[in-house]
Every structure is written in C-alpha cells, then in structure tokens.
Design a protein around this motif. Structure first.
Motif, PDB file in Angstrom:
ATOM      1  N   ASP A   1      -7.394 128.736  76.075  1.00  0.00           N
ATOM      2  CA  ASP A   1      -7.695 129.870  75.206  1.00  0.00           C
ATOM      3  C   ASP A   1      -6.368 130.453  74.738  1.00  0.00           C
ATOM      4  O   ASP A   1      -5.394 130.488  75.494  1.00  0.00           O
ATOM      5  N   PHE A   2      -6.338 130.933  73.507  1.00  0.00           N
ATOM      6  CA  PHE A   2      -5.115 131.536  72.986  1.00  0.00           C
ATOM      7  C   PHE A   2      -5.479 132.603  71.967  1.00  0.00           C
ATOM      8  O   PHE A   2      -6.621 132.676  71.485  1.00  0.00           O
ATOM      9  N   ALA A   3      -4.525 133.450  71.682  1.00  0.00           N
ATOM     10  CA  ALA A   3      -4.756 134.522  70.719  1.00  0.00           C
ATOM     11  C   ALA A   3      -3.448 134.854  70.022  1.00  0.00           C
ATOM     12  O   ALA A   3      -2.371 134.825  70.629  1.00  0.00           O
ATOM     13  N   PHE A   4      -3.563 135.180  68.741  1.00  0.00           N
ATOM     14  CA  PHE A   4      -2.452 135.716  67.962  1.00  0.00           C
ATOM     15  C   PHE A   4      -2.749 137.193  67.716  1.00  0.00           C
ATOM     16  O   PHE A   4      -3.810 137.535  67.183  1.00  0.00           O
ATOM     17  N   GLN A   5      -1.851 138.060  68.129  1.00  0.00           N
ATOM     18  CA  GLN A   5      -2.046 139.489  67.894  1.00  0.00           C
ATOM     19  C   GLN A   5      -2.058 139.753  66.391  1.00  0.00           C
ATOM     20  O   GLN A   5      -1.191 139.280  65.661  1.00  0.00           O
ATOM     21  N   GLY A   6      -3.072 140.494  65.942  1.00  0.00           N
ATOM     22  CA  GLY A   6      -3.266 140.749  64.529  1.00  0.00           C
ATOM     23  C   GLY A   6      -4.559 140.108  64.064  1.00  0.00           C
ATOM     24  O   GLY A   6      -4.605 138.895  63.823  1.00  0.00           O
ATOM     25  N   GLY A   7      -5.639 140.897  63.948  1.00  0.00           N
ATOM     26  CA  GLY A   7      -6.933 140.364  63.561  1.00  0.00           C
ATOM     27  C   GLY A   7      -7.348 140.844  62.183  1.00  0.00           C
ATOM     28  O   GLY A   7      -6.543 140.923  61.260  1.00  0.00           O
ATOM     29  N   SER A   8      -8.626 141.215  62.074  1.00  0.00           N
ATOM     30  CA  SER A   8      -9.150 141.599  60.765  1.00  0.00           C
ATOM     31  C   SER A   8      -8.535 142.885  60.239  1.00  0.00           C
ATOM     32  O   SER A   8      -8.642 143.176  59.040  1.00  0.00           O
ATOM     33  N   ALA A   9      -7.878 143.667  61.099  1.00  0.00           N
ATOM     34  CA  ALA A   9      -7.158 144.836  60.611  1.00  0.00           C
ATOM     35  C   ALA A   9      -6.013 144.440  59.690  1.00  0.00           C
ATOM     36  O   ALA A   9      -5.462 145.288  58.983  1.00  0.00           O
TER      37      ALA A   9
END
Length: 446
Positions: A63-71
């Motif tokens: 699992d991974f994530a990049f900070q910065g979504g639909s905002a």
C-alpha cells in the motif's frame, strides 16, 4: 501453513478468474501474532518504507500514498484527481487498456487506486512467484500511464453515470451539500468526484499535469507486508518509484474551521429523510484527539453501545442506524454524524441528537461507560492487523498521520491512560455551546 500446504496452494492458483479468486482468499488468511514487527527500510533512491515480513502464505501486499488528494483539484476542474485514480490501470507503457488488464489477469495480481481529500492511495496484491513482474506492472502504472483518449472517455462516462446516480441518492446529496455549507470557498467544500460539467471537460492533458504535480518521492508513504524480505524489496521499490521527481508541486491548502450552526432542508421526493450533521472538532495532531476519540465512541461511534444508538434506535425506533465519527483532515477537524428516519420523524430525531450532544457537553459519560469504551477500543484494535491488506493499509495511514512504528505498541496504553476528566474536558471543548451544521434531504415540509 506447512511447506506442502504452500505447494498445494500454488497448484490451485491458476491464471484468470479462478486464480484471482484464489489470491483474494489468500489475502484474507489470518496473519500470525508477530506479523506486525516493523522494519524501516530506505532505498538508494531515498524511498522510505515500512516492511512487515510474514512468510506464512505466498503473498505480497503493498500500500502507498502520495500526500495531496482531491483538495489539489484546480477550481473548475473538480473530479480531476478522482479521474486520475480511475485511469492509471487503463493502459501504461507499451500496453493499452485491454493488454494491461489481460497482463494483470495473467499475473493473478490486484491493482487499485483511490483518492481522498488529502492523499492519493494505491495498492497491489500479488503472489510471491509473480512479484517481480507484478512490481513492473505497478511501475508502469505509476510512472508511465498512457491516458489514451478511448480509455479516458470511458472512465469519464462511468464517472458521470455515477454522478447522475448520486443526484438520486439522498445520502449523497446530504453529504455534498453539507460540505458546501461547512467549507464555502475552500477545497474541502468542492465535490471530490466533480460534477457532470467539470468531469466532461477534463482531458488527457489535465491528467498528465496532475500526475506530474502529485507523484513524487518526497510526498510518498509506503508499506509492504508479506512473503518478501528487505534485500528483495529494496531494488523493487527503487524500480517502481525511483524515477519519480524528488518533490511534488502541491498547491497549499489553507487551514479552515468548518461553519457551524447552519440548518438547511433540501426538498426531495423520497419517503425517508436523510440527515447529516457536523461541527468543528480536532485534527489528528491535537493532544486531545485520543480523549476525543474515546468520547465519540461513547457518543455515537460505538454502534450498539453508543448514546445515539440507544436513544434514537433502541428507545424510540426512529432510525435503523445512527452514529458519529471523527474526521481529522490535514487542515480541519470534524465531528460528523448521520442517520435516516421517516420523514415525519425528522424533527424529533434531530431534537434527540441535539439533546445527546448537549448532555455529553454538560455531564459527560460515567466511569462505567468510559471503562467499557476503553475495553472495546483496545480489544478490537488487533482486528485491524489480521490480514496482510489490513496491515499495509494501517501502516500507510500511520505514516500519513506522522507517527512512528512504535505507535502500534503504544496505542492501547495511550487509550487506557485516558481519564474521565479528560473526556469531559474535551467534550466541553468540542460541544459546549456549539450547534452543528445540519442538512436534511427529504419531503418538503416534513
């Protein structure tokens, strides 16, 4: 699982649909008790990851994530990050959408992407013998998405179809309108999936732009769980993520406190009224967050044991379900709640909810209620770590929240240390003299 059991499993897992079903079953296999021993690894390219080795079953979960979504959606292009999440596995590198999907099926792997308000999420599940090829497919999706016109138009059509369905769903209407009222002029107030108008105008160039802005090593969090060791994992991580830019190009999101005390009734011709309420609360970094977490469990987060469930459902039968939950965005904190009731009972239901909020602020829970809440919250925590997928998901979440690997070991002790005075104090802080913003969606005049 014994070695012979693993060999039997390999024989059962063929290609195609049957193999994919087998992979899903393996992913649900319970992990051993020591499976959350976390190793922190850093690759030559500077990729930091948390690794949990468990060689019981032949599966690897990342699992991974990049900070910065639909905002991060530009104004007028709402739904862009959501469309990006739907498009990354629709062709990459030399593989068009059909070829990409066929290759994933051959490898018996799962690949998915999703967006949140503050982060962009990805996950992959693969059998250990296929890990090298599966990581290559992940690399293609993350670094070389094609964004072909045919695939993007198909994803836009599917998204717009879902948006049209949401316009007929009172719960979706209530949620969207609540955000608009609570966060006017702020990215959190915009529809994360966009609107039919904004989505229809999105083009492959928009997706390429957002991909370049969002995907970087500097805002990346990674967790890997399963049948793989650090020596094997490190070059695979550099292969997947090492070519990304060092830093993202994120638009700053302002800190914001949601509006409170607004009440709006949306007329909608349905037999029941959907209710959404919420008010300012705490971000995850606030030192009072854990006492607030315990307080909310007693108020509405504990399902069958909560005050809201007891007063609204059990005593009066006004709703099938009712509850509340904390939402710690990066730039705002919320206490949210939702329920649905017969249209003619909406006013009574809201009155009962308001009484429980006031009661929590003025009286707080009893020692017995606090003890039961802490017992449940500590006892159920292990259920978040009983499969490879759950563990990987939890570890990425902890990294996004700024915690270290020792949080898992210390978390229950932190909850056990919460006192009644702390719970009462945080209840007053959040609820005393505050009125939630409320949106109801149901028959006019009900």
């Amino acid at each position: 699982m014994a070695a012979e059991g693993r060999h039997s499993l390999f024989r059962q897992l063929g290609n195609g649909i049957a193999g994919l079903a087998g992979l899903m079953l393996v992913a649900l296999y319970p992990f051993s008790a020591n499976a959350t021993e976390i190793q922190e690894v850093t690759t030559p390219a500077g990729i930091n990851a948390w690794l949990v080795e468990d060689h019981t079953v032949p599966i690897v979960a990342i699992d991974f994530a990049f900070q910065g979504g639909s905002a991060q959606d530009p104004e007028g292009k709402e739904g862009l990050v959501n469309l990006l999440s739907r498009s990354l596995d629709e062709g990459a590198g030399d593989l068009d959408s059909q070829a990409f999907q066929a290759r994933m099926e051959d490898l018996v792997m799962q690949l998915s992407f999703d967006e949140g308000r503050d982060a962009f999420y990805g996950s992959m599940r693969t059998l250990t013998p296929n890990a090298t090829d599966a990581f290559e497919m992940l690399r293609l999706a993350v670094t070389e998405p094609r964004f072909d016109d045919e695939a993007i138009n198909r994803m836009k059509t599917q998204t717009i179809s879902g948006l049209r369905q949401d316009l007929k769903d009172p719960d979706a209407i209530a949620a969207r309108r609540w955000s608009e009222l609570a966060f006017p002029g702020h990215p959190y107030g915009r529809p994360s999936k966009g609107t039919e108008e904004t989505v229809s105008k999105l083009a492959p160039a928009d997706l390429k732009m957002m991909h370049e802005r969002l995907f970087a090593r500097g805002n990346l969090k990674v967790a890997v769980v399963g049948d793989i060791d650090a020596a094997t994992l490190i070059p695979l991580l550099d292969k997947v993520f090492g070519a990304l830019p060092a830093a993202p190009d994120l638009t700053p999101v302002p800190e914001v406190e949601p509006k409170s005390g607004i009440v709006e009734a949306v007329a909608f011709n349905v037999p029941q009224t959907s209710i959404r309420f919420g008010l300012p609360a705490l971000k995850r970094s606030d030192p009072d967050f854990i006492p607030a977490f315990v307080m909310n469990h007693i108020l509405g987060g504990g399902s069958f044991s909560s005050w809201l469930y007891e007063e609204v459902r059990e005593k009066r039968g006004l709703a099938y379900s009712v509850g509340s939950y904390l939402v710690p965005f990066d730039h705002a904190g919320l206490l949210m709640g939702a329920t649905g009731t017969r249209a003619e009972k909406a006013g009574e239901t809201l009155k009962i909810i308001d009484e429980q909020l006031t009661r929590m602020a003025s009286d707080g829970p009893s020692e017995e209620e606090l003890a039961k809440a802490k017992s449940y919250l500590t006892g159920s925590y292990a259920l978040r770590f009983d499969t490879s997928g759950k563990i990987a998901n939890q570890l990425v979440g902890l990294q996004l929240e700024g915690f270290g690997p020792d949080y898992i070991e210390n978390r229950n002790a932190t909850i056990e240390a919460v006192t009644l005075d702390q719970v009462k104090a945080v209840a007053k802080r959040i609820l005393d003299g505050k009125k939630p913003t409320v949106v109801t969606v149901g028959p006019k005049g009900a």
